[in-house]
Design a protein around this motif. Structure first.
Motif, PDB file in Angstrom:
ATOM      1  N   ALA A 122      10.938  13.385  -7.671  1.00 32.31           N
ATOM      2  CA  ALA A 122      11.735  13.471  -6.435  1.00 32.31           C
ATOM      3  C   ALA A 122      12.938  12.536  -6.518  1.00 32.31           C
ATOM      4  CB  ALA A 122      10.871  13.096  -5.229  1.00 32.31           C
ATOM      5  N   LEU A 123      13.955  12.889  -5.750  1.00 34.43           N
ATOM      6  CA  LEU A 123      15.166  12.068  -5.686  1.00 34.43           C
ATOM      7  C   LEU A 123      14.834  10.650  -5.217  1.00 34.43           C
ATOM      8  CD1 LEU A 123      18.408  12.889  -5.657  1.00 34.43           C
ATOM      9  CD2 LEU A 123      18.170  12.293  -3.264  1.00 34.43           C
ATOM     10  N   VAL A 124      15.412   9.648  -5.869  1.00 30.20           N
ATOM     11  CA  VAL A 124      15.263   8.274  -5.379  1.00 30.20           C
ATOM     12  C   VAL A 124      15.986   8.186  -4.031  1.00 30.20           C
ATOM     13  CG1 VAL A 124      15.906   5.858  -5.754  1.00 30.20           C
ATOM     14  CG2 VAL A 124      15.143   7.260  -7.689  1.00 30.20           C
ATOM     15  N   PRO A 125      15.303   7.772  -2.971  1.00 27.49           N
ATOM     16  CA  PRO A 125      15.972   7.690  -1.664  1.00 27.49           C
ATOM     17  C   PRO A 125      17.204   6.779  -1.724  1.00 27.49           C
ATOM     18  CG  PRO A 125      13.610   7.421  -1.408  1.00 27.49           C
ATOM     19  CD  PRO A 125      13.885   7.409  -2.882  1.00 27.49           C
ATOM     20  N   ARG A 126      18.274   7.216  -1.050  1.00 28.34           N
ATOM     21  CA  ARG A 126      19.537   6.471  -1.060  1.00 28.34           C
ATOM     22  C   ARG A 126      19.735   5.772   0.288  1.00 28.34           C
ATOM     23  NH1 ARG A 126      18.989   9.015  -5.640  1.00 28.34           N
ATOM     24  NH2 ARG A 126      20.829   9.719  -6.774  1.00 28.34           N
ATOM     25  N   GLU A 138      22.311   5.719   2.163  1.00 29.83           N
ATOM     26  CA  GLU A 138      23.015   6.563   3.151  1.00 29.83           C
ATOM     27  C   GLU A 138      22.022   7.383   3.974  1.00 29.83           C
ATOM     28  OE1 GLU A 138      25.302   5.597  -0.226  1.00 29.83           O
ATOM     29  OE2 GLU A 138      23.671   7.018  -0.229  1.00 29.83           O
ATOM     30  N   THR A 139      20.958   7.784   3.316  1.00 30.28           N
ATOM     31  CA  THR A 139      19.991   8.653   3.980  1.00 30.28           C
ATOM     32  C   THR A 139      19.222   7.900   5.070  1.00 30.28           C
ATOM     33  OG1 THR A 139      19.857   9.848   1.890  1.00 30.28           O
ATOM     34  CG2 THR A 139      18.153  10.336   3.507  1.00 30.28           C
ATOM     35  N   GLU A 140      19.203   6.577   4.967  1.00 29.54           N
ATOM     36  CA  GLU A 140      18.556   5.786   6.023  1.00 29.54           C
ATOM     37  C   GLU A 140      19.254   6.035   7.358  1.00 29.54           C
ATOM     38  OE1 GLU A 140      16.688   1.814   4.584  1.00 29.54           O
ATOM     39  OE2 GLU A 140      18.719   1.885   3.778  1.00 29.54           O
ATOM     40  N   PHE A 167      13.592  19.263   5.905  1.00 27.08           N
ATOM     41  CA  PHE A 167      13.800  20.384   4.981  1.00 27.08           C
ATOM     42  C   PHE A 167      14.146  19.817   3.605  1.00 27.08           C
ATOM     43  CE2 PHE A 167      16.371  23.572   2.920  1.00 27.08           C
ATOM     44  CZ  PHE A 167      15.986  24.806   3.404  1.00 27.08           C
ATOM     45  N   GLY A 168      13.235  19.914   2.645  1.00 23.84           N
ATOM     46  CA  GLY A 168      13.444  19.318   1.312  1.00 23.84           C
ATOM     47  C   GLY A 168      13.093  17.848   1.352  1.00 23.84           C
ATOM     48  N   THR A 169      11.811  17.557   1.525  1.00 20.05           N
ATOM     49  CA  THR A 169      11.415  16.185   1.867  1.00 20.05           C
ATOM     50  C   THR A 169      11.430  15.223   0.680  1.00 20.05           C
ATOM     51  OG1 THR A 169       9.824  14.937   3.219  1.00 20.05           O
ATOM     52  CG2 THR A 169       8.897  16.452   1.600  1.00 20.05           C
ATOM     53  N   GLY A 170      11.316  15.744  -0.542  1.00 25.51           N
ATOM     54  CA  GLY A 170      11.338  14.852  -1.726  1.00 25.51           C
ATOM     55  C   GLY A 170      10.233  13.824  -1.663  1.00 25.51           C
ATOM     56  N   GLY A 185       9.527  12.133   0.767  1.00 26.90           N
ATOM     57  CA  GLY A 185       9.013  12.084   2.141  1.00 26.90           C
ATOM     58  C   GLY A 185       9.678  11.002   2.974  1.00 26.90           C
ATOM     59  N   CYS A 186      10.727  10.375   2.439  1.00 27.96           N
ATOM     60  CA  CYS A 186      11.290   9.201   3.121  1.00 27.96           C
ATOM     61  C   CYS A 186      11.738   9.481   4.554  1.00 27.96           C
ATOM     62  CB  CYS A 186      12.411   8.581   2.286  1.00 27.96           C
ATOM     63  SG  CYS A 186      13.768   9.703   1.913  1.00 27.96           S
ATOM     64  N   ILE A 187      12.372  10.644   4.766  1.00 28.91           N
ATOM     65  CA  ILE A 187      12.870  10.927   6.125  1.00 28.91           C
ATOM     66  C   ILE A 187      11.696  11.227   7.059  1.00 28.91           C
ATOM     67  CG2 ILE A 187      14.284  12.474   7.535  1.00 28.91           C
ATOM     68  CD1 ILE A 187      16.044  12.957   5.063  1.00 28.91           C
ATOM     69  N   SER A 243      17.934  17.374   7.173  1.00 29.52           N
ATOM     70  CA  SER A 243      17.883  17.630   5.730  1.00 29.52           C
ATOM     71  C   SER A 243      18.949  16.848   4.967  1.00 29.52           C
ATOM     72  CB  SER A 243      18.091  19.134   5.459  1.00 29.52           C
ATOM     73  OG  SER A 243      17.954  19.393   4.081  1.00 29.52           O
ATOM     74  N   ASN A 244      18.534  16.363   3.810  1.00 31.35           N
ATOM     75  CA  ASN A 244      19.473  15.836   2.828  1.00 31.35           C
ATOM     76  C   ASN A 244      19.324  16.743   1.614  1.00 31.35           C
ATOM     77  OD1 ASN A 244      21.075  14.283   1.133  1.00 31.35           O
ATOM     78  ND2 ASN A 244      19.385  12.906   0.586  1.00 31.35           N
ATOM     79  N   PRO A 245      19.951  17.928   1.669  1.00 26.70           N
ATOM     80  CA  PRO A 245      19.678  18.918   0.626  1.00 26.70           C
ATOM     81  C   PRO A 245      20.420  18.573  -0.672  1.00 26.70           C
ATOM     82  CG  PRO A 245      21.363  19.752   2.088  1.00 26.70           C
ATOM     83  CD  PRO A 245      20.956  18.408   2.631  1.00 26.70           C
ATOM     84  N   PRO A 246      20.069  19.241  -1.762  1.00 26.94           N
ATOM     85  CA  PRO A 246      20.845  19.064  -2.997  1.00 26.94           C
ATOM     86  C   PRO A 246      22.272  19.535  -2.732  1.00 26.94           C
ATOM     87  CG  PRO A 246      18.788  20.274  -3.394  1.00 26.94           C
ATOM     88  CD  PRO A 246      18.968  20.197  -1.912  1.00 26.94           C
ATOM     89  N   TYR A 247      23.271  18.733  -3.100  1.00 25.79           N
ATOM     90  CA  TYR A 247      24.649  19.148  -2.772  1.00 25.79           C
ATOM     91  C   TYR A 247      25.665  18.905  -3.879  1.00 25.79           C
ATOM     92  CZ  TYR A 247      24.882  14.223  -1.145  1.00 25.79           C
ATOM     93  OH  TYR A 247      24.804  12.863  -1.033  1.00 25.79           O
TER      94      TYR A 247
END
Ligand code: GLN
Length: 290
Positions: A90-94, A96-98, A121-124, A126-128, A196-200
């Motif tokens: 999973a993506l390392v939480p960033r 900005e996403t906080e 949506f797209g929890t990775g 699960g941070c959010i 969501s923090n989707p792949p972008y």
């Protein structure tokens, strides 16, 4: 070798390997090796490391020199005060996403619904979802992801943060995850908040990113299709069916994508309420309703 010498030597090595903030990274790796907070190193600069400690540190520094992210080496990161385990799945939480998670919490707390509902949506990792569950105790959270490994990691993180019973995890491709046979018992079917923090990242751009990202974050967590905007089109088109009246969507996006994403949502008959900036004053989050 003393603590201070170990830091200096490691920092020189990491700097040569192109690692940013090499000194800080060296300190964090040594603190991890010694199992103590980084600040404690400063009280013990003259302490001589044991042979085992030196060997352990050498291994960690070698990995970081190969541009493996610090969070993969230490195994976790902090997100809104929660310890979130990370892995290659999973993506390392960033940071900005906080901010996205925080805005989501504020909205859930302000809704009038007796049990506000949110979909990550797209929890990775699960941070959010975990932040929403922890900070909004009355809310019911659903988290979906395409990757079974990511979802397993998210579930583990939720357990560790004592919110697992408040989050429903659904496996599948986007909203299909909510329609699948396995999700038949999932309720609610509609949400006050879709976040969501989707792949972008545009597919062709991925190769130009730092090794920490392109070689270690899962490609599926980064790749937003040919122009990077594929997930916003899907969200704009498919989310209305899953939104409760009065609900909102909140999405994170990349540098320079604000106008394109605003247009996608407006063309999909959304009302774009605001575009929020991140800590470095870059447009980062779009909030919209129907
Ligand atoms: N929602 C997760 C995060 O924000 C995963 C995002 C992703 O994989 N693009 O970290």
């Amino acid at each position: 070798m003393t603590v201070l010498e170990a830091i200096q030597k490691s920092a020189d090595f990491l700097a040569k390997k192109g690692v940013e903030s090499a000194r800080l990274q060296a300190e964090l790796l040594l603190a991890h090796q010694l199992g103590q907070p980084r600040m404690k190193l400063y009280l013990n600069f003259d302490r001589v490391l044991t042979a085992d400690e030196t060997d352990g540190l050498r291994e960690l520094v070698k990995r970081r020199g190969n541009r493996e992210p610090l969070q993969h080496i230490t195994g976790s990161t902090s997100f809104q005060g929660h310890e979130i385990g990370v892995s290659r799945h999973a993506l390392v939480p960033r940071p900005e996403t906080e901010l996205l998670a925080e805005l989501g919490c504020e909205f859930l707390r302000a809704t009038q619904a007796p049990t506000p509902t949110a979909l990550d949506f797209g929890t990775g990792t699960g941070c959010i979802a975990i932040t929403l569950a922890a900070k909004c105790p009355g809310a019911s959270i659903t988290a979906l992801d395409l990757s079974p490994d990511a979802l397993a990691l998210a579930r583990q993180n939720a357990l560790k943060n004592l919110v697992a019973e408040r989050i429903q995890f659904c496996l599948g491709d986007g909203f299909c995850a909510l329609k699948s046979a396995a999700a038949i018992n999932v309720s609610p079917r509609q949400f006050d908040l879709i976040i969501s923090n989707p792949p972008y990242i545009a597919s062709a751009e991925i190769e130009t990113l730092e090794p920490e990202v392109k070689d270690f974050d899962p490609r599926a967590a980064l790749d937003g299709g040919p122009d990077g905007l594929g997930f916003y089109r899907r969200l704009a088109a498919e989310a209305p069916e899953f939104l409760r009246p009065g609900g909102k969507i909140m999405v994170e996006f990349g540098d320079g994508q604000a106008d394109a994403i605003k247009t996608i949502f407006e063309n999909g008959k959304w009302i774009v309420e605001s575009i929020q900036e991140d800590y470095s004053q870059r447009a980062r989050i779009l909030i919209a309703s129907r």
